[in-house]
Design an enzyme around this catalytic site. Structure first.
Site, mmCIF file in Angstrom:
data_model
loop_
_atom_site.group_PDB
_atom_site.id
_atom_site.type_symbol
_atom_site.label_atom_id
_atom_site.label_comp_id
_atom_site.label_asym_id
_atom_site.label_seq_id
_atom_site.Cartn_x
_atom_site.Cartn_y
_atom_site.Cartn_z
ATOM 1 C CB ALA A 9 -1.983 -10.148 21.625
ATOM 2 N NE ARG A 11 5.349 -13.320 16.021
ATOM 3 C CZ ARG A 11 5.952 -12.984 14.737
ATOM 4 N NH1 ARG A 11 5.409 -13.424 13.558
ATOM 5 N NH2 ARG A 11 6.975 -12.490 14.716
ATOM 6 C CB SER A 137 15.027 -7.325 26.082
ATOM 7 O OG SER A 137 15.906 -8.212 26.148
ATOM 8 C CE1 TYR A 150 14.184 -6.299 21.118
ATOM 9 C CE2 TYR A 150 16.060 -7.393 22.336
ATOM 10 C CZ TYR A 150 14.673 -7.544 21.818
ATOM 11 O OH TYR A 150 13.776 -8.064 22.634
ATOM 12 C CE LYS A 154 12.263 -4.951 23.570
ATOM 13 N NZ LYS A 154 10.693 -4.939 23.423
HETATM 14 P P1 NAI Z 1 7.249 -12.420 18.326
HETATM 15 O O1 NAI Z 1 7.943 -11.703 17.130
HETATM 16 O O2 NAI Z 1 6.751 -13.871 18.549
HETATM 17 O O3 NAI Z 1 6.197 -11.261 18.551
HETATM 18 C C1 NAI Z 1 6.142 -9.906 18.334
HETATM 19 C C2 NAI Z 1 4.740 -9.334 18.183
HETATM 20 O O4 NAI Z 1 4.985 -7.920 18.013
HETATM 21 C C3 NAI Z 1 4.174 -10.154 16.940
HETATM 22 O O5 NAI Z 1 2.890 -10.458 17.315
HETATM 23 C C4 NAI Z 1 4.087 -8.764 15.922
HETATM 24 O O6 NAI Z 1 3.110 -8.790 14.963
HETATM 25 C C5 NAI Z 1 4.248 -7.559 17.052
HETATM 26 N N1 NAI Z 1 4.742 -6.476 16.225
HETATM 27 C C6 NAI Z 1 5.903 -6.305 15.788
HETATM 28 N N2 NAI Z 1 5.836 -4.815 15.207
HETATM 29 C C7 NAI Z 1 4.617 -4.498 15.320
HETATM 30 C C8 NAI Z 1 4.302 -3.150 15.156
HETATM 31 N N3 NAI Z 1 4.902 -2.111 14.427
HETATM 32 N N4 NAI Z 1 2.882 -2.774 15.582
HETATM 33 C C9 NAI Z 1 2.230 -3.685 16.484
HETATM 34 N N5 NAI Z 1 2.600 -4.773 16.478
HETATM 35 C C10 NAI Z 1 3.822 -5.167 15.972
HETATM 36 O O7 NAI Z 1 8.290 -12.025 19.832
HETATM 37 P P2 NAI Z 1 8.012 -12.333 21.127
HETATM 38 O O8 NAI Z 1 9.365 -13.050 21.339
HETATM 39 O O9 NAI Z 1 6.778 -13.044 21.272
HETATM 40 O O10 NAI Z 1 8.268 -11.042 21.847
HETATM 41 C C11 NAI Z 1 7.512 -10.197 22.371
HETATM 42 C C12 NAI Z 1 8.138 -9.079 23.238
HETATM 43 O O11 NAI Z 1 8.995 -9.787 24.104
HETATM 44 C C13 NAI Z 1 8.853 -8.200 22.284
HETATM 45 O O12 NAI Z 1 8.594 -6.779 22.604
HETATM 46 C C14 NAI Z 1 10.375 -8.721 22.499
HETATM 47 O O13 NAI Z 1 11.374 -7.801 22.195
HETATM 48 C C15 NAI Z 1 10.335 -9.246 23.937
HETATM 49 N N6 NAI Z 1 11.253 -10.170 24.494
HETATM 50 C C16 NAI Z 1 11.369 -11.409 23.940
HETATM 51 C C17 NAI Z 1 12.487 -12.251 24.210
HETATM 52 C C18 NAI Z 1 12.407 -13.755 23.552
HETATM 53 O O14 NAI Z 1 13.606 -14.047 24.109
HETATM 54 N N7 NAI Z 1 11.580 -14.203 22.745
HETATM 55 C C19 NAI Z 1 13.466 -11.810 24.832
HETATM 56 C C20 NAI Z 1 13.126 -10.288 25.645
HETATM 57 C C21 NAI Z 1 12.195 -9.717 25.120
#
Ligand code: NAI
Length: 242
Positions: A9, A11, A137, A150, A154
């Site tokens: 959370a 970013r 996703s 991925y 998902k």
């Molecule tokens: P992002 O990369 O900005 O955020 C991902 C967050 O997950 C980061 O805060 C990171 O620190 C945290 N994270 C990663 N590995 C971790 C771990 N081992 N333990 C705890 N925290 C961890 O990406 P975004 O875009 O905000 O993605 C959020 C979710 O939405 C993800 O699950 C992503 O797969 C999903 N998503 C995003 C899409 C997009 O277009 N941005 C589309 C579909 C799904």
């Protein structure tokens, strides 16, 4: 006041969810290494009169998840709503995909959410109330070139969430999956302008999604009014998958 735990959370989508929910719930802001960014989210919530706490965890590590939940439960007793948002990508076409890239993505995106959900659900069962929300996703439904790991992770979340919904529905616990399409965050920042235009061309609503588009649905699923919605997969994708 109910307590929400949002993983990842500091970013992107997770931050937007934390800020949106911060008006009505106590929000635990999960982060991995960027404490400064997580603290900023906590401060923003507090400025609006809310209650919030930043907690470090690596969802891929069972001990780390347990430590985080111990701290949350010491502070707020239990988690009412778990938003399993954290996730990673390590893309490559299948012939070139390394075992580590497969394993890391499955361990984080799927097994990590098993750890957090298992831990949260024990108290939800006792309290006879809970909400589990998984951020999957659209590629978990449709698959995607270069994203076998991925997409598999998902898709796995869909099976996990549907099974949970059947196990605990009688205890007023719902479990749902949100399947975002293209959302403007760090994860999609590699997409260049020309590719962005091609993506928008495929959408019914002619813009890339925002983290707020996802946060709005999460907020709805947290409410009492959504108690009859469970085991569902809700795409939020501007019409990409219709
Ligand atoms: P992002 O990369 O900005 O955020 C991902 C967050 O997950 C980061 O805060 C990171 O620190 C945290 N994270 C990663 N590995 C971790 C771990 N081992 N333990 C705890 N925290 C961890 O990406 P975004 O875009 O905000 O993605 C959020 C979710 O939405 C993800 O699950 C992503 O797969 C999903 N998503 C995003 C899409 C997009 O277009 N941005 C589309 C579909 C799904």
């Amino acid at each position: 006041m109910k307590t929400v735990f949002v993983t990842g959370a500091s970013r992107g989508i997770g931050k937007s969810i934390a800020l949106k929910l911060g008006k009505d719930y106590r929000v635990v802001v999960g982060f991995t290494s960027s404490k400064d960014m997580a603290d900023e989210v906590v401060e923003e919530i507090k400025k609006l009169g809310g209650e919030s706490l930043a907690v470090q965890l690596n969802i891929a590590d069972r001990n780390s998840v347990d430590e985080a939940f111990n701290l949350i439960e010491e502070t707020y007793n239990h988690v009412d709503i778990l938003v399993n948002n954290a996730g990673i990508t390590k893309d490559n076409i299948l012939p070139r995909m390394k075992d580590d890239d497969w394993n890391d993505v499955i361990q984080t995106n799927l097994t990590g959410n098993f750890y957090t959900s298992q831990r949260a659900i024990k108290k939800m069962i006792k309290n006879k109330w809970g909400r589990l929300i998984f951020i999957s996703s659209v590629v978990g439904i449709s698959g995607n070139k270069g994203q076998a790991n991925y997409a598999a992770s998902k898709a796995g979340l869909i099976g996990l969430s549907k099974s949970i919904s059947k196990e605990v529905g009688s205890r007023n616990i719902t479990s749902n999956v949100i399947a975002p399409g293209y959302i403007e965050t760090d994860m999609t920042s590699f997409i260049d302008v020309e590719n962005k235009e091609n993506i928008i061309e495929q959408l019914s609503i002619k813009r890339i999604g925002t983290p707020e588009d996802i946060a709005n649905m999460v907020s709805f699923l947290c409410e009492e009014e959504s108690e009859y919605i469970t085991g569902q997969v809700i795409p939020i994708d501007g019409g990409l998958t219709t």
